[in-house]
Design a protein around this motif. Structure first.
Motif, short mmCIF file in Angstrom:
data_model
loop_
_atom_site.label_atom_id
_atom_site.label_comp_id
_atom_site.label_asym_id
_atom_site.label_seq_id
_atom_site.Cartn_x
_atom_site.Cartn_y
_atom_site.Cartn_z
N TYR A 1 91.40 57.93 14.34
CA TYR A 1 92.39 56.88 14.11
C TYR A 1 93.70 57.25 14.82
CZ TYR A 1 95.97 54.11 11.77
OH TYR A 1 97.04 53.29 11.53
N GLY A 2 94.16 58.45 14.57
CA GLY A 2 95.39 58.93 15.21
C GLY A 2 95.24 58.91 16.73
N ALA A 3 94.07 59.27 17.22
CA ALA A 3 93.83 59.28 18.67
C ALA A 3 94.03 57.88 19.24
CB ALA A 3 92.42 59.80 18.96
N SER A 4 93.50 56.87 18.53
CA SER A 4 93.64 55.50 19.03
C SER A 4 95.11 55.10 19.07
CB SER A 4 92.84 54.52 18.15
OG SER A 4 93.47 54.32 16.88
N LYS A 5 95.89 55.56 18.09
CA LYS A 5 97.30 55.20 18.03
C LYS A 5 98.12 55.95 19.08
CE LYS A 5 97.35 52.15 14.72
NZ LYS A 5 97.87 50.77 14.97
N GLN A 6 97.71 57.19 19.39
CA GLN A 6 98.39 57.91 20.48
C GLN A 6 98.12 57.20 21.80
OE1 GLN A 6 100.59 59.97 19.91
NE2 GLN A 6 100.96 61.23 21.72
N GLY A 7 96.95 56.60 21.91
CA GLY A 7 96.65 55.76 23.08
C GLY A 7 97.63 54.59 23.18
N VAL A 8 97.98 54.02 22.04
CA VAL A 8 98.94 52.91 22.02
C VAL A 8 100.32 53.37 22.50
CG1 VAL A 8 100.19 51.29 20.52
CG2 VAL A 8 97.72 51.60 20.25
N HIS A 9 100.74 54.56 22.05
CA HIS A 9 102.03 55.08 22.49
C HIS A 9 102.03 55.27 24.02
CE1 HIS A 9 102.21 57.06 18.22
NE2 HIS A 9 102.36 55.75 18.17
N ALA A 10 100.90 55.77 24.55
CA ALA A 10 100.81 56.01 26.00
C ALA A 10 100.80 54.71 26.77
CB ALA A 10 99.57 56.85 26.32
N LEU A 11 100.09 53.72 26.27
CA LEU A 11 100.05 52.45 27.03
C LEU A 11 101.40 51.75 26.96
CD1 LEU A 11 99.82 49.46 25.47
CD2 LEU A 11 97.62 50.37 24.80
N GLY B 1 99.21 59.29 15.26
CA GLY B 1 98.89 59.55 16.66
C GLY B 1 99.71 60.71 17.20
N THR B 2 101.00 60.70 16.87
CA THR B 2 101.89 61.75 17.34
C THR B 2 101.46 63.11 16.79
OG1 THR B 2 103.57 60.06 17.02
CG2 THR B 2 104.33 62.24 17.63
N LYS B 3 101.02 63.12 15.53
CA LYS B 3 100.68 64.39 14.87
C LYS B 3 99.26 64.84 15.21
CE LYS B 3 104.58 64.60 12.61
NZ LYS B 3 105.59 65.58 12.98
N GLY B 4 98.37 63.90 15.53
CA GLY B 4 96.98 64.28 15.77
C GLY B 4 96.21 64.35 14.47
N THR B 5 95.58 63.24 14.11
CA THR B 5 94.86 63.20 12.84
C THR B 5 93.55 62.46 13.00
OG1 THR B 5 95.98 61.18 12.24
CG2 THR B 5 96.93 63.21 11.40
N GLY B 6 92.65 63.01 13.76
CA GLY B 6 91.35 62.37 13.88
C GLY B 6 91.35 61.21 14.84
N LEU C 1 92.57 61.59 23.72
CA LEU C 1 91.83 62.85 23.74
C LEU C 1 92.76 64.03 23.41
CD1 LEU C 1 89.11 64.28 24.33
CD2 LEU C 1 89.81 64.42 26.74
N SER C 2 93.99 64.00 23.92
CA SER C 2 94.94 65.07 23.63
C SER C 2 95.29 65.08 22.13
CB SER C 2 96.23 64.89 24.45
OG SER C 2 95.97 65.15 25.81
N SER C 3 95.54 63.91 21.57
CA SER C 3 95.86 63.81 20.14
C SER C 3 94.69 64.32 19.30
CB SER C 3 96.18 62.34 19.80
OG SER C 3 96.26 62.15 18.41
N TYR C 4 93.49 63.94 19.69
CA TYR C 4 92.28 64.38 19.00
C TYR C 4 92.15 65.91 19.04
CZ TYR C 4 87.33 64.63 17.75
OH TYR C 4 86.13 64.92 17.13
N THR C 5 92.46 66.48 20.18
CA THR C 5 92.38 67.93 20.37
C THR C 5 93.27 68.66 19.37
OG1 THR C 5 91.93 67.62 22.73
CG2 THR C 5 92.77 69.79 22.05
N VAL C 6 94.50 68.17 19.24
CA VAL C 6 95.46 68.81 18.35
C VAL C 6 94.97 68.72 16.89
CG1 VAL C 6 97.82 68.68 17.45
CG2 VAL C 6 97.39 68.34 19.91
#
Lengths: 251, 255
Positions: B157-167, B150-155, A162-167
C-alpha cells in the motif's frame, strides 16, 4: 593471521534476474569473480548461454533459467528452480526491469507494473523460506534515480514504489536477519538507455546534471551490488544506495 | 487582492475521485464551500447522490459520476463527460484509494493489480485525461492524495502511495507548460471508514499514536482544508511537492 576477506562471496548461492545483458550481466560476472554460485534468469534462457559459458570457463557454477516475468506464475517457479539447482538461496538480486520509453499507455503501465514491481515482490515472497535457512541472507532490488525524479510515465513511480517497499520490508524482515537493500542507479550505459546516452541533448547537459559529468558503466553498479551482498555490508539494511555519479545539482 | 480572497475557488470546476466517503467527501464539500462546482466520482452512486444534494445546498453545482477507478479504460470518458457537464475543468483531485490486505506479500495477483490500479494507475490516467481540459481552461491544478505510509515504507500500500509522490514530481515538470500545477498531500492516519481496521486494533493504534507528535488521528476536514489551499491561487508557486499532514509522524515523537 588475517581474517577472511569480508568482500568475498565464496559458496554463496545467488539468483540474479535480467542477467543476459547490461547491469544484470555485470552483477553476474562480479559475483562469479567473488566466488558465488549462480542462478541466472532472463526472458529467454538461450540468451544466457553466452554469459554462462564465459563464467564456467573461469570455473564458476552457473545455472540458467528462462522466465517471462510478466507471467504471474513465473517468479515463484523461477525461485523454486533456482533454489533446487543451488541447494538453497543466500542472495536474491531483482534486477530485471522494463525501461518502457513508450509513453503512458495502458499496455506499458501494466507491463511495467508486472515486470518492475509485481515480479520482484513475488520473487522475494517465494525466496523467503530459503533465505530463512541461509547464514547470510540478502535481497537486493535494483531501483533507479527515477524514483526520486519521478515521471509522467509509469517507470519512475514504479521504481519509487520498489524503493519504498525495500525500506518497509527491511524493517519487517530485520528480526529474521534478512537484509533488504536497493541500488538506485543513475544513467548507466546499457541497451536500455542506448537510445539517448550518446545524444547531444543528453551529453551536453551531463555536467550540470551529474557531478561526475559522465554516464555510468555497468561495472560501477556491479561493484556496489557485490559489496551489498557481502559480509562487508552486514550492517546495511533498508538503505537505497544512489549510484548515480552525483545528482547533486544546485537547481 | 486581500489574502483570504486568494484562498477562494469561486466558479472553479473540480473533479474529485473517491468522493463518496471519508477524505474525498470532505474535499468535495470543502471545495463547494470555497465556491467550486464539483463532479464527484466513486462506485457508490447512492452516496454520491446524497453528497450532490449537500453540494447544491451550498449553492454550487454537482455532477455525479458513477465510476470504478480500477477500470482504467473508463476514466478518460468519465472525465470528458464531467468536463462537458460542468463546462470545463480547473481542478482534479485524485483521492480514491484502497487498502491492501496482504501487507508485503501477494496472495492473489488480481488483488495486487486492483490495488495498484486504483492507487497509482488511476492517478496516472486521470491526470493524462484531465490535462487537455485543464490546459483549455488556461491552466489548473491536480492534487494527489498520497500517504505518509509511502514516505515511511509500509508494504505494498505504502509502495503504491510512494509511486503517487513520484508521479506528482514528474507530472509537475511535464504539465508546467500548460500552467498546470501538480501537488500531493501525504496524510497520516485520518478518521475514516478506511482507517477503521487500524482503529479497531489497540496495539496498532497505540503504536501509531506513540509515533505521532500530536498523539491523535486527523479529521477529514484537516486534509480537505489543505486541498483548498493547494487548489487556490494562494498556492500559485507550489508544484511538484508532497506535503505531509500527519500530526508530526516521527519515530521519536512520544517517549
Amino acid at each position: 593471521m588475517i581474517a577472511p576477506d569480508p568482500f568475498r562471496l565464496d559458496g554463496r548461492r545467488a539468483l540474479i534476474t535480467g542477467a543476459s545483458r547490461g547491469i544484470g550481466r555485470a552483477i553476474a560476472e562480479s559475483y562469479a569473480q567473488a566466488g558465488a554460485r549462480l542462478a541466472l534468469a532472463a526472458r529467454t534462457a538461450t540468451n544466457l548461454d553466452n554469459i554462462a559459458c564465459q563464467l564456467r570457463e573461469h570455473g564458476a557454477e552457473v545455472h540458467t533459467f528462462g522466465a517471462d516475468l510478466r507471467d504471474p506464475e513465473a517468479p515463484t517457479r523461477l525461485v523454486e528452480q533456482a533454489a533446487k539447482a543451488l541447494g538453497g538461496l543466500d542472495i536474491v538480486v531483482n534486477n530485471a526491469g522494463d525501461g518502457g520509453h513508450d509513453g503512458l499507455t495502458l499496455d506499458a503501465y501494466r507491463r511495467m507494473l508486472h515486470v518492475n514491481l509485481r515480479a520482484p515482490v513475488l520473487i522475494i515472497q517465494a525466496a523467503r523460506p530459503f533465505l530463512l535457512e541461509s547464514d547470510a541472507p540478502v535481497v537486493i532490488n535494483v531501483s533507479s534515480v527515477s524514483a526520486k525524479l519521478g515521471g509522467a510515465e509509469p517507470y519512475g513511480p514504479l521504481k519509487a514504489a520498489l524503493s519504498s517497499y525495500t525500506v518497509g520490508l527491511a524493517r519487517e524482515w530485520g528480526k529474521d536477519g534478512i537484509r533488504v537493500v536497493a541500488i538506485a542507479p543513475g544513467v548507466i550505459e546499457t541497451d536500455m538507455t542506448a537510445g539517448y546516452t550518446s545524444e547531444p541533448w543528453w551529453t551536453d547537459n551531463l555536467p550540470e546534471r551529474v557531478a561526475l559529468g559522465r554516464n555510468g558503466r555497468v561495472e560501477e553498479i556491479a561493484g556496489v551490488a557485490r559489496f551489498l551482498a557481502s559480509d562487508a555490508a552486514a550492517y546495511i539494511t533498508g538503505a537505497v544506495i544512489p549510484v548515480d555519479g552525483g545528482w547533486v545539482h544546485q537547481y | 487582492m486581500p489574502v483570504l480572497d486568494r484562498f477562494r475557488l469561486d466558479d472553479r470546476r473540480a473533479f474529485v475521485t473517491g468522493a463518496s466517503r471519508g477524505i474525498g467527501r470532505a474535499i468535495a464539500l470543502a471545495l463547494a464551500e470555497a465556491g467550486a462546482d464539483v463532479a464527484v466520482a466513486a462506485r457508490d452512486e447512492a452516496r454520491l447522490n446524497a453528497l450532490a444534494t449537500e453540494i447544491e445546498i451550498l449553492g454550487r453545482r454537482a455532477h455525479v459520476v458513477p465510476l470504478d477507478l480500477a477500470n482504467l479504460e473508463s476514466i478518460e470518458p468519465a472525465i470528458d463527460a464531467a468536463a462537458n457537464a460542468l463546462g470545463g475543468l480547473d481542478l482534479l483531485v485524485n483521492n480514491a484509494g484502497v487498502t491492501y490486505r496482504a501487507g508485503f506479500g501477494i496472495e492473489d495477483p488480481a488483488e495486487f493489480d486492483r490495488m495498484f490500479d486504483v492507487n497509482l494507475g488511476a492517478v496516472l490516467f486521470a491526470s493524462q485525461a484531465a490535462r487537455p481540459h485543464l490546459a483549455a481552461a488556461g491552466g489548473g491544478v491536480i492534487v494527489n492524495i498520497g500517504s505518509i505510509a509511502g514516505t515511511k515504507g509500509t508494504g505494498l500500500y505504502g509502495a503504491s502511495k510512494q509511486g503517487v509522490h513520484a508521479l506528482t514530481r514528474g507530472f509537475s515538470r511535464e504539465f508546467a507548460n500548460d500552467s498546470i500545477r501538480v501537488v500531493a498531500l501525504a496524510p497520516g492516519q485520518v478518521f475514516t471508514d478506511m482507517g477503521a481496521r487500524v482503529r479497531a486494533n489497540p496495539d496498532e493504534m497505540n503504536t501509531l499514536l506513540h509515533h505521532t507528535a500530536q498523539g491523535r488521528v486527523a479529521d477529514p476536514a484537516e486534509i480537505a482544508s489543505a486541498v483548498v489551499y493547494l487548489a487556490s491561487p494562494a498556492a500559485a508557486f507550489v508544484t511538484g511537492t508532497t506535503i505531509a499532514i500527519d500530526g508530526g509522524r516521527d519515530f521519536f515523537a512520544r517517549r
